[in-house]
Design a protein around this motif. Structure first.
Motif, short mmCIF file in Angstrom:
data_model
loop_
_atom_site.label_atom_id
_atom_site.label_comp_id
_atom_site.label_asym_id
_atom_site.label_seq_id
_atom_site.Cartn_x
_atom_site.Cartn_y
_atom_site.Cartn_z
N GLN A 39 0.84 -1.19 0.00
CA GLN A 39 0.00 0.00 0.00
C GLN A 39 0.88 1.24 0.00
O GLN A 39 1.66 1.45 0.93
CB GLN A 39 -0.93 0.01 1.21
CG GLN A 39 -1.96 1.11 1.18
CD GLN A 39 -3.07 0.90 2.20
OE1 GLN A 39 -2.92 0.14 3.16
NE2 GLN A 39 -4.21 1.55 1.99
N ARG A 45 -4.67 -0.75 -0.94
CA ARG A 45 -3.79 -1.90 -0.81
C ARG A 45 -3.95 -2.79 -2.04
O ARG A 45 -5.08 -3.07 -2.47
CB ARG A 45 -4.11 -2.68 0.47
CG ARG A 45 -3.06 -3.69 0.86
CD ARG A 45 -3.30 -4.23 2.27
NE ARG A 45 -3.20 -3.18 3.28
CZ ARG A 45 -3.18 -3.43 4.59
NH1 ARG A 45 -3.24 -4.68 5.04
NH2 ARG A 45 -3.10 -2.42 5.44
N TYR A 95 2.90 -5.79 3.11
CA TYR A 95 2.21 -6.60 4.12
C TYR A 95 2.23 -8.07 3.74
O TYR A 95 1.89 -8.44 2.60
CB TYR A 95 0.76 -6.16 4.26
CG TYR A 95 0.59 -4.75 4.78
CD1 TYR A 95 0.49 -3.68 3.89
CD2 TYR A 95 0.51 -4.49 6.14
CE1 TYR A 95 0.32 -2.38 4.35
CE2 TYR A 95 0.34 -3.19 6.61
CZ TYR A 95 0.26 -2.15 5.71
OH TYR A 95 0.08 -0.87 6.17
#
Length: 125
Positions: A39, A45, A95
């Motif tokens: 992101q 994201r 992530y």
């Protein structure tokens, strides 16, 4: 409850490489698809890559295909993201993600069951 902890982010120049790691605890990753998302500031994201629970299949969008490689080491309960030929547009928080179901697929945000806290990757031009 699984915990995913990313590491390996940092500041690099364009054209350089980084290797991110995602160490899982509390649950074995061996029967779960694993993936990476990113992101950037002001953006949603987005999916970066995923690897099937078997490790046989990997998925990449065109934006990273040929430059990024995902891999998994079930014995270490860890997933890796090798990023080569980095570009300034790769700058984002990255992530780690675990699939929502055993033996299931992970191809987009809907398939995510657990998230790591993220690690910053900054690529300067």
């Amino acid at each position: 409850q699984v915990q995913l902890v990313e590491s390996g982010g940092g500041l690099v120049q364009a054209g350089c490489s980084l290797r991110l790691s995602c160490a899982a605890s509390g649950r074995s990753i061996s029967q779960y698809a694993m993936g990476w998302f990113r992101q950037a500031p002001g953006k949603e994201r987005e999916f970066v890559t995923a690897i099937s629970w078997s490790g046989i299949s990997t998925y990449y969008p065109d934006s990273v295909k040929g430059r990024f490689t995902i891999s998994r080491d079930n014995a270490k309960n860890t997933v890796y993201l090798q990023m080569n030929s980095l570009k300034p547009e790769d700058t984002a928080v990255y992530y780690c993600a675990m699939g929502a179901s055993r033996l299931g697929a992970l191809r987009d945000l809907r398939g995510v069951g657990s998230w790591g806290q993220g690690t910053q990757v900054t690529v300067s031009s």
